[in-house]
Design a protein around this motif. Structure first.
Motif, PDB file in Angstrom:
ATOM      1  N   UNK A 103      51.451 -46.203 -27.267  1.00 50.78           N
ATOM      2  CA  UNK A 103      51.630 -45.000 -26.530  1.00 50.78           C
ATOM      3  C   UNK A 103      50.836 -44.651 -25.139  1.00 50.78           C
ATOM      4  N   UNK A 104      50.743 -45.583 -24.226  1.00 56.40           N
ATOM      5  CA  UNK A 104      49.848 -45.078 -22.960  1.00 56.40           C
ATOM      6  C   UNK A 104      50.118 -44.045 -22.480  1.00 56.40           C
ATOM      7  N   UNK A 105      49.031 -43.720 -21.771  1.00 54.35           N
ATOM      8  CA  UNK A 105      48.951 -42.436 -20.953  1.00 54.35           C
ATOM      9  C   UNK A 105      49.935 -42.097 -19.890  1.00 54.35           C
ATOM     10  N   UNK A 106      50.580 -41.314 -20.014  1.00 57.36           N
ATOM     11  CA  UNK A 106      51.621 -40.763 -18.943  1.00 57.36           C
ATOM     12  C   UNK A 106      51.079 -39.508 -18.246  1.00 57.36           C
ATOM     13  N   UNK A 107      50.381 -39.497 -17.221  1.00 56.00           N
ATOM     14  CA  UNK A 107      49.782 -38.269 -16.621  1.00 56.00           C
ATOM     15  C   UNK A 107      50.778 -37.350 -16.199  1.00 56.00           C
ATOM     16  N   UNK A 111      47.561 -32.624 -16.340  1.00 55.90           N
ATOM     17  CA  UNK A 111      46.420 -33.655 -16.154  1.00 55.90           C
ATOM     18  C   UNK A 111      45.684 -34.129 -14.903  1.00 55.90           C
ATOM     19  N   UNK A 112      46.718 -34.289 -13.924  1.00 50.38           N
ATOM     20  CA  UNK A 112      46.519 -34.599 -12.512  1.00 50.38           C
ATOM     21  C   UNK A 112      45.678 -33.275 -12.075  1.00 50.38           C
ATOM     22  N   UNK A 132      49.921 -45.474 -13.463  1.00 48.18           N
ATOM     23  CA  UNK A 132      49.474 -44.181 -13.039  1.00 48.18           C
ATOM     24  C   UNK A 132      48.555 -44.267 -12.016  1.00 48.18           C
ATOM     25  N   UNK A 133      48.074 -45.381 -11.822  1.00 48.97           N
ATOM     26  CA  UNK A 133      47.084 -45.514 -10.562  1.00 48.97           C
ATOM     27  C   UNK A 133      47.389 -44.934  -9.271  1.00 48.97           C
TER      28      UNK A 133
END
Length: 287
Positions: A103-107, A111-112, A132-133
């Motif tokens: 479950x990788x981070x999805x900003x 969050x931003x 997300x970079x």
């Protein structure tokens, strides 16, 4: 006060020979080292629901590192199994990030907005964060990325560099000339500055105009785990407080002096890390 956030991986490093586990992870470590040096630090990542996750979260609470924007997902937290051979940490196995991998981070917008309040956003090759970079870079904050040894994957590295202000590479075992070639390539691909750690051979920095080099500080090595992360933290803190705000011209006397001090501060912090077990202590019984 410098505001720093680590985004991405957290783990516990399980030392079988000691029966102990130590909190860690590349992104988390940098945030913690900066906090220990007086910065306002935070962490954004994904925790599991096991004893490993509980210990990492308790440690962050004790250190006053905010992790309120992190996620918690049912399952196994990231961990790595470690052995020591003559003080050098040897990775035996890991679960490759546990729930973070699944479950990788999805900003999201919240969050931003939160990340925009920090001076430094640090992440890593173990954080499953590459997609997300661009969003991170769009915030106009200083973004650093630890490639570790994955810089050898040229296609992946090329896709990352243009979003990163500072890249860290693990280059132990390479010749001086090979290290210079790699650092030059990383900057050519888009990184503003590139830093190579070379184990006992110290470290080297390329800013696009000049190379800077530091020997490793003499130290009785207990454990090298976290040495690269503490070097990154030490360098970034000095670079972002002594060089970037003053807008010093590359190659100027003042710039060169500050750069030399930055790599010396990084070497000092890294040497201290090598003098203790685990990345930064706070161990507990092996789960």
């Amino acid at each position: 006060m410098l505001r720093v956030i680590g985004v991405g991986d957290n783990v516990c490093d399980k030392y079988r020979h000691l029966g102990l586990m130590f909190p860690g992870g590349q992104a988390l470590n940098v945030a913690v080292y900066c906090r220990m040096k007086g910065c306002d630090a935070a962490y954004l990542g994904v925790f599991g629901t096991d004893a490993v996750a509980e210990h990492v979260m308790k440690t962050l609470t004790r250190l006053q590192v905010d992790f309120s924007h992190s996620r918690q997902t049912e399952g196994e937290n990231g961990y790595a199994v470690i052995d020591l051979v003559n003080g050098d940490r040897v990775f035996v196995t890991s679960n490759r990030g546990g729930v973070l991998r699944e479950h990788p981070i999805q900003l999201n917008e919240g969050d931003l907005e939160y990340l925009a309040g920090f001076d430094l956003i640090h992440t890593s090759n173990n954080s499953y964060i590459e997609s997300q970079l661009p969003a991170m870079a769009s915030l106009g904050r200083f973004v650093s990325y630890d490639f570790s040894g994955t810089w050898r994957d040229r296609e992946r590295t090329q896709s990352i560099c243009r979003w990163v202000d500072c890249g860290f590479l693990s280059c132990s075992g390479l010749t001086q000339e090979e290290v210079r070639e790699q650092l030059t390539e990383i900057v050519r691909l888009g990184c503003g500055i590139a830093v190579a750690t070379m184990g006992g051979d110290g470290a080297m920095v390329w800013d696009g105009e000049s190379f800077y080099q530091a020997r490793a500080k003499p130290v009785e090595v207990v454990d090298t785990l976290g040495a690269g992360d503490s070097y990154a933290a030490g360098f970034l803190m000095a670079y972002l407080t002594e060089i970037v705000p003053k807008q010093l011209s590359k190659g100027s006397g003042a710039y060169r002096e500050k750069m030399e001090k930055a790599i010396a501060a990084a070497s000092e912090l890294s040497a201290k890390t090598c003098g203790r077990p685990g990345a930064f202590g706070f161990e507990t019984q092996l789960a």
